[in-house]
Scaffold this active site. Structure first.
Site, PDB file in Angstrom:
ATOM      1  N   ALA A 173      -3.098  22.370  34.588  1.00 13.36           N
ATOM      2  CA  ALA A 173      -2.474  23.685  34.648  1.00 13.36           C
ATOM      3  C   ALA A 173      -2.247  24.018  36.122  1.00 13.36           C
ATOM      4  O   ALA A 173      -2.931  23.486  37.008  1.00 13.36           O
ATOM      5  CB  ALA A 173      -3.382  24.714  34.009  1.00 13.36           C
ATOM      6  N   GLY A 208      -5.179  20.422  31.897  1.00 19.65           N
ATOM      7  CA  GLY A 208      -4.176  20.814  30.903  1.00 19.65           C
ATOM      8  C   GLY A 208      -3.231  19.667  30.550  1.00 19.65           C
ATOM      9  O   GLY A 208      -2.704  19.619  29.432  1.00 19.65           O
ATOM     10  N   GLU A 225      -5.051  17.700  28.086  1.00 20.96           N
ATOM     11  CA  GLU A 225      -5.098  18.455  26.833  1.00 20.96           C
ATOM     12  C   GLU A 225      -3.754  18.418  26.100  1.00 20.96           C
ATOM     13  O   GLU A 225      -3.709  18.422  24.875  1.00 20.96           O
ATOM     14  CB  GLU A 225      -5.538  19.891  27.121  1.00 20.96           C
ATOM     15  CG  GLU A 225      -7.006  19.922  27.572  1.00 20.96           C
ATOM     16  CD  GLU A 225      -7.432  21.254  28.135  1.00 20.96           C
ATOM     17  OE1 GLU A 225      -6.857  21.667  29.165  1.00 20.96           O
ATOM     18  OE2 GLU A 225      -8.330  21.883  27.559  1.00 20.96           O
ATOM     19  N   GLU A 278     -11.638  20.297  35.592  1.00 23.29           N
ATOM     20  CA  GLU A 278     -11.793  21.759  35.647  1.00 23.29           C
ATOM     21  C   GLU A 278     -13.129  22.198  36.240  1.00 23.29           C
ATOM     22  O   GLU A 278     -13.202  23.206  36.939  1.00 23.29           O
ATOM     23  CB  GLU A 278     -11.646  22.364  34.241  1.00 23.29           C
ATOM     24  CG  GLU A 278     -10.229  22.365  33.706  1.00 23.29           C
ATOM     25  CD  GLU A 278      -9.927  21.154  32.838  1.00 23.29           C
ATOM     26  OE1 GLU A 278     -10.596  20.108  33.007  1.00 23.29           O
ATOM     27  OE2 GLU A 278      -9.010  21.249  32.010  1.00 23.29           O
TER      28      GLU A 278
HETATM   29  N1  CAA Z   1      -1.737  22.882  40.091  1.00 17.79           N
HETATM   30  C1  CAA Z   1      -0.893  23.214  41.095  1.00 17.79           C
HETATM   31  N2  CAA Z   1      -0.429  22.329  41.999  1.00 17.79           N
HETATM   32  C2  CAA Z   1      -0.846  21.055  41.880  1.00 17.79           C
HETATM   33  C3  CAA Z   1      -1.732  20.634  40.869  1.00 17.79           C
HETATM   34  C4  CAA Z   1      -2.169  21.614  39.924  1.00 17.79           C
HETATM   35  N3  CAA Z   1      -2.975  21.326  38.894  1.00 17.79           N
HETATM   36  N4  CAA Z   1      -1.972  19.326  41.006  1.00 17.79           N
HETATM   37  C5  CAA Z   1      -1.262  18.932  42.088  1.00 17.79           C
HETATM   38  N5  CAA Z   1      -0.569  19.968  42.603  1.00 17.79           N
HETATM   39  C6  CAA Z   1       0.298  19.970  43.783  1.00 17.79           C
HETATM   40  C7  CAA Z   1      -0.495  19.958  45.063  1.00 17.79           C
HETATM   41  O1  CAA Z   1      -0.944  21.266  45.396  1.00 17.79           O
HETATM   42  C8  CAA Z   1       0.511  19.409  46.040  1.00 17.79           C
HETATM   43  O2  CAA Z   1       1.412  20.438  46.380  1.00 17.79           O
HETATM   44  P1  CAA Z   1       1.729  20.728  47.957  1.00 17.79           P
HETATM   45  O3  CAA Z   1       2.446  19.478  48.389  1.00 17.79           O
HETATM   46  O4  CAA Z   1       2.598  21.937  47.882  1.00 17.79           O
HETATM   47  O5  CAA Z   1       0.418  20.914  48.626  1.00 17.79           O
HETATM   48  C9  CAA Z   1       1.282  18.400  45.190  1.00 17.79           C
HETATM   49  O6  CAA Z   1       1.050  18.768  43.829  1.00 17.79           O
HETATM   50  C10 CAA Z   1       0.824  16.981  45.366  1.00 17.79           C
HETATM   51  O7  CAA Z   1      -0.572  16.960  45.163  1.00 17.79           O
HETATM   52  P2  CAA Z   1      -1.625  16.311  46.187  1.00 17.79           P
HETATM   53  O8  CAA Z   1      -1.102  16.368  47.580  1.00 17.79           O
HETATM   54  O9  CAA Z   1      -2.951  16.924  45.915  1.00 17.79           O
HETATM   55  O10 CAA Z   1      -1.562  14.785  45.695  1.00 17.79           O
HETATM   56  P3  CAA Z   1      -2.697  13.692  45.834  1.00 17.79           P
HETATM   57  O11 CAA Z   1      -2.042  12.414  45.413  1.00 17.79           O
HETATM   58  O12 CAA Z   1      -3.378  13.748  47.132  1.00 17.79           O
HETATM   59  O13 CAA Z   1      -3.807  14.093  44.729  1.00 17.79           O
HETATM   60  C11 CAA Z   1      -4.538  14.824  42.559  1.00 17.79           C
HETATM   61  C12 CAA Z   1      -3.488  14.048  43.361  1.00 17.79           C
HETATM   62  C13 CAA Z   1      -5.886  14.097  42.647  1.00 17.79           C
HETATM   63  C14 CAA Z   1      -4.081  14.832  41.100  1.00 17.79           C
HETATM   64  C15 CAA Z   1      -4.684  16.251  43.113  1.00 17.79           C
HETATM   65  O14 CAA Z   1      -3.394  16.817  43.238  1.00 17.79           O
HETATM   66  C16 CAA Z   1      -5.501  17.152  42.253  1.00 17.79           C
HETATM   67  O15 CAA Z   1      -6.723  17.069  42.274  1.00 17.79           O
HETATM   68  N6  CAA Z   1      -4.834  18.070  41.501  1.00 17.79           N
HETATM   69  C17 CAA Z   1      -5.523  19.057  40.698  1.00 17.79           C
HETATM   70  C18 CAA Z   1      -6.059  18.453  39.429  1.00 17.79           C
HETATM   71  C19 CAA Z   1      -6.803  19.491  38.612  1.00 17.79           C
HETATM   72  O16 CAA Z   1      -7.803  20.031  39.035  1.00 17.79           O
HETATM   73  N7  CAA Z   1      -6.300  19.771  37.387  1.00 17.79           N
HETATM   74  C20 CAA Z   1      -6.906  20.742  36.487  1.00 17.79           C
HETATM   75  C21 CAA Z   1      -6.250  22.063  36.643  1.00 17.79           C
HETATM   76  S1  CAA Z   1      -7.068  23.369  35.782  1.00 17.79           S
HETATM   77  C22 CAA Z   1      -6.586  23.195  34.173  1.00 17.79           C
HETATM   78  O17 CAA Z   1      -5.822  22.331  33.814  1.00 17.79           O
HETATM   79  C23 CAA Z   1      -7.159  24.238  33.244  1.00 17.79           C
HETATM   80  C24 CAA Z   1      -6.914  24.077  31.798  1.00 17.79           C
HETATM   81  O18 CAA Z   1      -7.800  23.793  31.048  1.00 17.79           O
HETATM   82  C25 CAA Z   1      -5.602  24.334  31.190  1.00 17.79           C
END
Ligand code: CAA
Length: 255
Positions: free
Chosen positions: A62, A105, A108, A128
Site C-alpha cells: 500500500a 498490500g 495481499e 508491515e
Molecule cells: N509506498 C509508497 N512508495 C513506495 C512504496 C510503498 N509501499 N514502495 C516503494 N515506494 C517508492 C519509494 O518511496 C521510491 O520512491 P522515491 O523514488 O520517490 O523515493 C520508489 O518507490 C522506489 O523505491 P526504493 O528506492 O525504496 O527502491 P529499492 O529498490 O531501494 O527498495 C523496496 C525496494 C525494498 C521494495 C522498498 O521500496 C520498500 O521497502 N518499500 C516498502 C515496502 C513496504 O513496506 N510495503 C508495505 C506497505 S504497508 C501495506 O501494504 C499495508 C497493508 O496491509 C495494505
C-alpha cells in the site's frame, strides 16, 4: 492519468497496474479504480479468466506516503480489504503473475487471487510490522489458510520476505518460472482455463471457499453435492459428456 487498466485478449482479462516509479505501490485511487474495473469484469461474460500482471514489480505494498497521516477512521476508510474481497469473489479463476516485489498490500492482492505464478526473481512478504502496523487487506486471514499458522506468523511477525523458491516450498505460490517466461506461462494457464466450462469453474470455486469456511466435512460436502447436482442443469454438462462419448473436444459456452 490512470495507473491501472484492463485489457482483453480472447477470453482473458488482463489487469495491470502501471505505477513503476513507486514499484506499483497501491494508492487509494488505484484501488478505487480497481473496484470499478472488477465490476466491469464481473459483468463481462466474455471474460472467463482474469490475470493480474504488473511489469517488473507486482506491487511493493500500500502507498505508505498516502497512509502516513491517517488516524483510526482514515485508516478504516483507506483499507483495501473490501476491494480485494470483490476480487476473491469473482466467479472466474484469477491468476497473479508475480515479478519482483509482492509486499504488504501487493502480497495481499496476490493472495486474493486463486493461483499465483512467480518469477524466479520474485520477493514476497509482509513488511508491515517494520512500519509499526500489520497486514490489513486480508493477509492475516488468507496467509494462514494457505501456508499454515506457523509459517504465516513467522512471515508476518518478522516482516522478512521470502524468495520465489521458498514461496513455492511453503505453498505460497503455485509455480516458479524464469522471469522471461512468466507472462507466457500465465497466459497459457489462462487460455487453458478459459476453455473449461465456466459454470463448473464458478461452482467449484464457490464450493472450495464454502468448504474452507464450513464447520465440518459433512457441511462442506452437503454444499458440494448441491453445487455438483446443479451443474446437471447446464448445457455445458451435456456438451462435456457428449463430447467425451463422441471422442471430440468439448466447446463450452457458459450455459
Ligand atoms: N509506498 C509508497 N512508495 C513506495 C512504496 C510503498 N509501499 N514502495 C516503494 N515506494 C517508492 C519509494 O518511496 C521510491 O520512491 P522515491 O523514488 O520517490 O523515493 C520508489 O518507490 C522506489 O523505491 P526504493 O528506492 O525504496 O527502491 P529499492 O529498490 O531501494 O527498495 C523496496 C525496494 C525494498 C521494495 C522498498 O521500496 C520498500 O521497502 N518499500 C516498502 C515496502 C513496504 O513496506 N510495503 C508495505 C506497505 S504497508 C501495506 O501494504 C499495508 C497493508 O496491509 C495494505
Amino acid at each position: 492519468m490512470g495507473q491501472i487498466m484492463l485489457k482483453k485478449s480472447g477470453h482473458t482479462g488482463i489487469l495491470q497496474i502501471t505505477r513503476p516509479q513507486a514499484l506499483n505501490a497501491l494508492s487509494r485511487e488505484i484501488v478505487d479504480e480497481m473496484a470499478w474495473i472488477l465490476e466491469k469484469v464481473q459483468e463481462d461474460r466474455d471474460i472467463r479468466v482474469l490475470v493480474i500482471y504488473n511489469e517488473k514489480n507486482f506491487a511493493a505494498g500500500a502507498d505508505i506516503k498516502g497512509m502516513i497521516g491517517c488516524g483510526r477512521e482514515e485508516a478504516r476508510a483507506f483499507v483495501f480489504a473490501p476491494v480485494f474481497q470483490k476480487l476473491a469473489d469473482l466467479p472466474i479463476p484469477t491468476i497473479a503473475a508475480i515479478e519482483g516485489y509482492a509486499l504488504g498490500g501487493g502480497m495481499e492482492l496476490a493472495l486474493a487471487c486463486d493461483i499465483r505464478i512467480a518469477a524466479e526473481d520474485a520477493k514476497l512478504g509482509f513488511p508491515e510490522i517494520n512500519l509499526g502496523i500489520m497486514p490489513g487487506a486480508g493477509g492475516t486471514i488468507r496467509a494462514p489458510r494457505l501456508i499454515g499458522e506457523a509459517k504465516a506468523k513467522e512471515m508476518i511477525f518478522t516482516g522478512s520476505g521470502v524468495d520465489a523458491r521458498t514461496a513455492l516450498a511453503i505453498g505460497l505460490v503455485n509455480r516458479v518460472v524464469p522471469p522471461d517466461v512468466l507472462w507466457k506461462t500465465a497466459e497459457e494457464m489462462a487460455q487453458r482455463l478459459a476453455q473449461k466450462a465456466p459454470l463448473a469453474l464458478a461452482a467449484a470455486k464457490k464450493t472450495i471457499e464454502a468448504g474452507l469456511r464450513a464447520g465440518s466435512v459433512e457441511a462442506g460436502v452437503a454444499v458440494e453435492t448441491e453445487a455438483w447436482a446443479g451443474l446437471f442443469e447446464t448445457k455445458d454438462q451435456k456438451e462435456g459428456m457428449n463430447a467425451f462419448v463422441e471422442k471430440r473436444k468439448p466447446v463450452f459456452r457458459g450455459k
